[in-house]
Write an enzyme that holds these catalytic residues in place. Structure first.
Site, PDB file in Angstrom:
ATOM      1  N   ARG A   1       0.818  -1.223   0.000  1.00  0.00           N
ATOM      2  CA  ARG A   1       0.000   0.000   0.000  1.00  0.00           C
ATOM      3  C   ARG A   1       0.850   1.270   0.000  1.00  0.00           C
ATOM      4  NH1 ARG A   1      -2.314  -3.669  -1.193  1.00  0.00           N
ATOM      5  NH2 ARG A   1      -4.239  -4.572  -0.363  1.00  0.00           N
TER       6      ARG A   1
ATOM      7  N   SER B   1     -11.074   0.096   3.539  1.00  0.00           N
ATOM      8  CA  SER B   1     -10.230  -0.469   4.597  1.00  0.00           C
ATOM      9  C   SER B   1      -9.491   0.645   5.330  1.00  0.00           C
ATOM     10  CB  SER B   1      -9.224  -1.455   4.008  1.00  0.00           C
ATOM     11  OG  SER B   1      -9.895  -2.578   3.465  1.00  0.00           O
TER      12      SER B   1
ATOM     13  N   GLU C   1      -4.411   3.025   6.716  1.00  0.00           N
ATOM     14  CA  GLU C   1      -4.380   2.847   5.263  1.00  0.00           C
ATOM     15  C   GLU C   1      -5.086   4.015   4.589  1.00  0.00           C
ATOM     16  OE1 GLU C   1      -6.013  -0.334   1.919  1.00  0.00           O
ATOM     17  OE2 GLU C   1      -5.230  -1.086   3.807  1.00  0.00           O
TER      18      GLU C   1
END
EC number: 1.3.1.98
Length: 307
Positions: free
Chosen positions: A175, A224, A294
């Site tokens: 990520r 998320s 995130e």
């Protein structure tokens, strides 16, 4: 010759430049303040010319679908760049490759791949964002990441220069990428493998069904919230810490999927961010693990706000 930097209001554009532009309607959480300036370029040349003329001290941030983002209540300083329809085109290059505009959605990319008989891009169907965001964050789901399919990305740097970066130049990790600060992804080339369209569609249907069953897709959410720590699932850690359904102001930890935060209707961005920090604190106390955000959090906090 480099153009002399000018105030934002004095820069001539062919696209749309808006002062004090509300961002809440453009992001999934439906909360947060305004951008000092919102620029929607007509095409890549318009974007290059604008950034070349913009004072280098003015911050620039690209905005896609706003699905993985908390815009703080005090708004975003500088210029927010939003890529419109001109950047949402997807074209087939060869038997296994697509060139995708930075504003193209994951659904459009995966559907175009299906029609072209290209497999391996189905996971993009499940990521609620655009190609630019996928590249910046090495977006991924269902066992695949952008680093598995990216060939190269075309970007416009903060100074207005254009550059093409190969996969190896983007420093992809989980990520994360090393895309330069203020750079805007205007297109990316993805490569899959030959596959029957019906097989691709079946995989897309499987992914869509799995998402529908496990995620609060019809809520005001940001996807998320926390990265999965090594060897762990963030949702399980949150659940184990007793945070399922936890509320702060108008923000709530989803009861359907505990790695999702929800705006129940009147949450401020400060509520949402503070709830996330409370979850992080409780998980740390319970398991000793520090969850990493995130979701990207940008902009100014309002003085005295919960965050």
């Amino acid at each position: 010759m480099v153009a002399e930097a000018r105030p934002v209001a004095d820069i001539a554009v062919r696209g749309k430049l808006t002062a004090d532009a509300p961002l809440a309607p453009l992001v999934w959480f439906k909360s947060g303040g305004a951008a000092d300036w919102l620029f929607e370029p007509k095409d890549a040349d318009d974007l290059c010319d604008f950034l070349a003329a913009l004072d280098p001290v003015v911050p620039v941030m690209a905005l896609g679908l706003g699905s993985n983002l908390i815009v703080r209540d005090g708004g975003v300083p500088g210029v927010v760049v939003r890529l419109g329809k001109a950047f949402a085109q997807v074209e087939r290059l060869d038997a296994t490759s697509l060139r995708c505009g930075g504003g193209a959605s994951g659904i459009l990319v995966s559907s175009t791949a299906r029609d072209a008989g290209i497999g391996g891009l189905e996971f993009l169907r499940s990521i609620p964002g655009t190609v630019g965001g996928f590249v910046r964050m090495n977006g991924g789901a269902y066992g695949r990441e952008v680093k598995d399919i990216l060939v190269e990305a075309d970007i416009v740097l903060r100074n207005g220069a254009r550059q093409t970066l190969a996969l190896s130049a983007l420093g992809f990790t989980y990520r994360h990428s090393t895309l330069p600060e203020g750079a805007v992804v205007v297109s990316a080339t993805f490569r899959g493998h030959p596959e029957a369209p019906e097989t691709v569609q079946a995989e897309m249907d499987r992914i869509a069904t799995a998402r529908e069953a496990s995620q609060p897709l019809r809520s005001k959410t940001g996807g998320s919230t926390f990265k999965n720590p090594d060897g762990e699932k963030a949702w399980a850690l949150v659940d184990r810490a007793g945070c399922r359904g936890l509320m702060l102001g108008g923000a709530q930890v989803s009861e359907k999927h505990t790695n999702f935060l929800i705006n129940t209707g009147d949450a401020t961005s400060a509520d949402i961010e503070a709830l996330g920090e409370e979850v992080r604190k409780r998980v740390k106390q319970d398991s000793g693990i520090s969850l990493e955000w995130e979701i990207q959090r940008v902009g100014r906090r309002v003085e005295g706000g919960a965050a």
